[in-house]
Design a protein around this motif. Sequence first.
Motif, mmCIF file in Angstrom:
data_model
loop_
_atom_site.group_PDB
_atom_site.id
_atom_site.type_symbol
_atom_site.label_atom_id
_atom_site.label_comp_id
_atom_site.label_asym_id
_atom_site.label_seq_id
_atom_site.Cartn_x
_atom_site.Cartn_y
_atom_site.Cartn_z
ATOM 1 N N ASP A 64 48.673 45.981 33.429
ATOM 2 C CA ASP A 64 48.284 45.143 34.563
ATOM 3 C C ASP A 64 46.907 45.572 35.051
ATOM 4 O OD1 ASP A 64 48.281 43.371 36.612
ATOM 5 O OD2 ASP A 64 49.942 44.251 37.714
ATOM 6 N N LEU A 65 45.891 45.273 34.257
ATOM 7 C CA LEU A 65 44.554 45.838 34.476
ATOM 8 C C LEU A 65 43.814 45.222 35.649
ATOM 9 C CD1 LEU A 65 43.408 46.050 30.748
ATOM 10 C CD2 LEU A 65 44.431 47.846 32.148
ATOM 11 N N GLN A 66 44.269 44.098 36.161
ATOM 12 C CA GLN A 66 43.573 43.471 37.285
ATOM 13 C C GLN A 66 44.051 44.017 38.632
ATOM 14 O OE1 GLN A 66 41.165 41.900 36.065
ATOM 15 N NE2 GLN A 66 42.079 41.939 34.022
ATOM 16 N N ARG A 67 45.047 44.896 38.629
ATOM 17 C CA ARG A 67 45.545 45.470 39.875
ATOM 18 C C ARG A 67 44.585 46.532 40.402
ATOM 19 N NH1 ARG A 67 50.031 45.653 42.827
ATOM 20 N NH2 ARG A 67 51.067 44.223 41.406
ATOM 21 N N GLU A 68 44.508 46.618 41.723
ATOM 22 C CA GLU A 68 43.687 47.638 42.364
ATOM 23 C C GLU A 68 44.256 49.020 42.072
ATOM 24 O OE1 GLU A 68 41.920 48.603 46.827
ATOM 25 O OE2 GLU A 68 43.725 47.376 46.586
ATOM 26 N N VAL A 69 43.411 49.963 41.801
ATOM 27 C CA VAL A 69 43.837 51.316 41.467
ATOM 28 C C VAL A 69 44.618 51.910 42.638
ATOM 29 C CG1 VAL A 69 43.056 53.647 40.929
ATOM 30 C CG2 VAL A 69 41.932 51.682 39.903
ATOM 31 N N LEU A 70 45.853 52.279 42.368
ATOM 32 C CA LEU A 70 46.754 52.847 43.374
ATOM 33 C C LEU A 70 46.842 51.990 44.627
ATOM 34 C CD1 LEU A 70 46.171 56.678 43.145
ATOM 35 C CD2 LEU A 70 48.010 55.311 42.207
ATOM 36 N N GLY A 71 46.745 50.683 44.444
ATOM 37 C CA GLY A 71 46.849 49.765 45.566
ATOM 38 C C GLY A 71 47.729 48.594 45.211
ATOM 39 N N LEU A 72 47.909 47.678 46.166
ATOM 40 C CA LEU A 72 48.793 46.538 45.975
ATOM 41 C C LEU A 72 48.042 45.237 45.731
ATOM 42 C CD1 LEU A 72 51.413 47.319 48.774
ATOM 43 C CD2 LEU A 72 51.463 47.958 46.365
ATOM 44 N N LYS A 73 46.736 45.275 45.820
ATOM 45 C CA LYS A 73 45.942 44.072 45.642
ATOM 46 C C LYS A 73 45.698 43.803 44.163
ATOM 47 C CE LYS A 73 41.523 41.987 47.049
ATOM 48 N NZ LYS A 73 40.278 42.175 47.836
ATOM 49 N N SER A 74 45.678 42.525 43.798
ATOM 50 C CA SER A 74 45.302 42.133 42.437
ATOM 51 C C SER A 74 44.210 41.085 42.524
ATOM 52 C CB SER A 74 46.495 41.564 41.667
ATOM 53 O OG SER A 74 47.400 42.580 41.306
ATOM 54 N N TRP A 75 43.236 41.195 41.641
ATOM 55 C CA TRP A 75 42.177 40.199 41.587
ATOM 56 C C TRP A 75 42.561 39.110 40.606
ATOM 57 C CZ3 TRP A 75 40.904 45.357 42.400
ATOM 58 C CH2 TRP A 75 40.224 45.595 43.605
ATOM 59 N N PRO A 76 41.985 37.919 40.728
ATOM 60 C CA PRO A 76 42.342 36.816 39.829
ATOM 61 C C PRO A 76 42.116 37.195 38.376
ATOM 62 C CG PRO A 76 41.035 36.011 41.674
ATOM 63 C CD PRO A 76 41.006 37.522 41.735
ATOM 64 N N LYS A 77 42.898 36.571 37.514
ATOM 65 C CA LYS A 77 42.803 36.855 36.088
ATOM 66 C C LYS A 77 41.442 36.484 35.518
ATOM 67 C CE LYS A 77 45.270 35.935 31.783
ATOM 68 N NZ LYS A 77 46.372 35.184 31.159
ATOM 69 N N GLN A 78 40.861 35.381 36.025
ATOM 70 C CA GLN A 78 39.569 34.965 35.509
ATOM 71 C C GLN A 78 38.488 35.812 36.172
ATOM 72 O OE1 GLN A 78 41.730 32.469 36.934
ATOM 73 N NE2 GLN A 78 42.691 32.710 34.950
ATOM 74 N N ARG A 79 37.961 36.738 35.443
ATOM 75 C CA ARG A 79 37.018 37.692 35.992
ATOM 76 C C ARG A 79 35.583 37.286 35.701
ATOM 77 N NH1 ARG A 79 38.764 42.701 36.438
ATOM 78 N NH2 ARG A 79 36.849 42.967 37.608
ATOM 79 N N PRO A 80 34.622 37.752 36.509
ATOM 80 C CA PRO A 80 33.223 37.446 36.218
ATOM 81 C C PRO A 80 32.746 38.165 34.964
ATOM 82 C CG PRO A 80 33.393 39.007 38.025
ATOM 83 C CD PRO A 80 34.778 38.546 37.723
ATOM 84 N N LEU A 81 31.554 37.816 34.547
ATOM 85 C CA LEU A 81 30.917 38.469 33.410
ATOM 86 C C LEU A 81 30.352 39.814 33.844
ATOM 87 C CD1 LEU A 81 29.001 35.249 32.470
ATOM 88 C CD2 LEU A 81 31.023 36.086 31.293
ATOM 89 N N PHE A 82 30.043 40.665 32.852
ATOM 90 C CA PHE A 82 29.563 42.003 33.168
ATOM 91 C C PHE A 82 28.238 42.279 32.476
ATOM 92 C CE2 PHE A 82 33.972 42.116 34.187
ATOM 93 C CZ PHE A 82 34.033 42.910 35.317
ATOM 94 N N LEU A 83 27.352 42.930 33.222
ATOM 95 C CA LEU A 83 26.005 43.230 32.762
ATOM 96 C C LEU A 83 25.903 44.696 32.372
ATOM 97 C CD1 LEU A 83 22.967 42.226 32.572
ATOM 98 C CD2 LEU A 83 22.719 43.153 34.887
ATOM 99 N N ASN A 84 25.350 44.974 31.190
ATOM 100 C CA ASN A 84 25.166 46.346 30.726
ATOM 101 C C ASN A 84 23.827 46.471 30.007
ATOM 102 O OD1 ASN A 84 27.682 48.058 31.280
ATOM 103 N ND2 ASN A 84 28.561 46.167 30.475
#
Length: 709
Positions: free
Chosen positions: A314-334
């Motif tokens: 469940d990778l979209q869940r907040e670390v040690l928290g109860l919040k989850s972000w939407p499945k559709q995530r933004p793009l990432f810049l590297n």
Amino acid sequence: MDRLTQAIAIALVLLTTNQHCFGERVAILIGCSKYVSKEITDLPGAANDVSAFKQLLEHELEFQHVTVLSGWSDDEASRPTHDNIVSAFEQLIHSAEPDTQVLILMSGHGTYFPVPDSQTDLLDPANPEPDGLDEAFLPADYASGQNMILDNQIGMWLDQLKSKGTHVWIVFDSCHSGTMTRSASTNEEVARYVSPKVAGVSPEKLKAVKKRAELQAKQNALQSRTSGEIIENIPRGGGTGSVVAFFAAKSHQTEAELIRPRVTGIKRGLLSYHLEQELRERKGAASYDDLGRALISRYQTDGRRKPSPFWTGDLQREVLGLKSWPKQRPLFLNRKGEQMFVSGGQLAGLHAGAMLEVFAPGDKEQTSPLGQVRVLSSNATSANVQRTNSSTDDPWPENCLCQLLSSATDTRIRLDLVALNESGLKPLADERLANLVSKQAVESGYQVDQEAGHSDWALVVLQSSGDALLLPNQELDLLVAADSGSQMLEGVPHARFNADTLADPSKFLDQLTSDVEKIAKWNNLQRLIVAAQSQVRSGNSVSIEAYDTVGNPITNSQLRPGDIVELRATNTNLSRDYWYVIVQLNSNFGIGLVGGETGRGIGTLRHASPNDPPKAQPVYRFRCGDSQPGAFGVVVIALDTRDHPHTPNYSFLRQDRLGSSAKRTVADPASTPFEKLLDATLWSPAQFRSQQGLDKPQILSWTWTISSP
């Protein structure tokens, strides 16, 4: 360790200056640093991992209860023995409450054992091990086949925790498959791996289980030759909790216990050390997926190109928290040196000239943009970008979040709204219906137009019957001549909404949105396949061919009802085995997994022998149906088993045909990078989410058309 990877979870930890809502925090820290058996190398770094995490959890992360099993002290209850580890898990399961946050660290040696002879089916759902091997963690009192903890036992414990509503993070800083070792490559590195021979498994036994696995694979392939049905996904254990797991390395890589920081002389596990450091330094809200990407950046800074840690759950869940972000995530810049790139590429709508807005990694609500970038060039999965303006002169951090502002190519579904009466096609005059659809289009990411001929698809209201049809714009001429009889639309992809459904706005919009999403998913999957094929075709060592019932190659893609076709795959590589996944797309926008060793679209292609020519292996056999004219195609995805140590999971791709209202069982989430890339095609490419690092599968396809009888 297929089941374990899919069932387990690693709960990573969040350092933040803000107040977060979370339940009780509990941890079990296991560090097997001293072994009773003299044949097993001690691991001082395992105890150091536990000590560092204990200090972090208790003093900085507000953990209320931390159970430590480490070293070999006079206190027998604190030793990481088999019985103490079992007892710690059982007590945790007994006391766990809903929303309890659990962190489990297992640091020590790992190895594998042949599955027992009593398990006649290596793919038994209770313990599926296609390679015939059970992975195991070795407690400190392991001795000659006794007191090991098998992967399926750990999986059962975690399923029980999840069913109680607990959120679990489990970190495996050890070897959990035959080649996921921590071998010594320098004097400062120590192996965290025990060979099966040292663990008491004879070479003869390993050879026997390998032959058993190969024999079962061949039997399964033969049994599935007549399988053409789409089999529903079997759901795993339920519950309101969650699981996430982090692993130290892929199965074919080595992982070191080594001195970190280098000036201290203190040995640590590489995964544990960098996780601990990231958790101490991270500020702001983060998901488990965010922490995984940050971990990769730390490995690169440390000069470690390998191993490749991976994570699942469940990778979209907040670390040690109860919040989850939407499945559709933004793009990432590297960055790669001086170059900046964004994951996603053309499949995310990123073509030359596209503009993206950039946000800091911790700016989850995206309220303070750092600046913008422009796409210079792109391929299927990544885009080179250039900074155009910025709110700061400082370099942007790694893993910045990006949102698409404008795209040179719009891949959204466009839908005309029209009506058909005796005089022909007219713009839809029903303002109530038009407004409902237009509002839903904004929320769901497609576009509408109220004149025919401007889009690829049309929603046509039939005034004679009160029904409506969703069908390709190019087929509208069929409706002008006659009022959409079933024979008129034979072989044409479409969905029909009766008058009663149209009278119920909620039901109608749900069905319409479902069908538009099916079209988008099917189209985007096709785009991805074409793009991926163009990139890897020249290096393929896997090929597919079609044969008729007497064994002759089929060279004509025009088939007749009743024809029987057998697809065969060949692996010409002399050293690498491949998973294969067979995805079927039909002309009515259905997607299924077919063939394979179990009828679920998945199997294994063994490498060719140096002394024998490569042999074609039957992977899918089907009969062309009498009542299913139209275009069809299969896509074979071949994945190197070294990069994918666990059975692939592509059940998330399945969808019923256009117009079907059948409800499918919720599929298991995608886990590997390429699975996630495919999973992103469920939605608009503009909402494509980035991956841990794209693996390179081989993509092959074969298409055919069935003529009307």
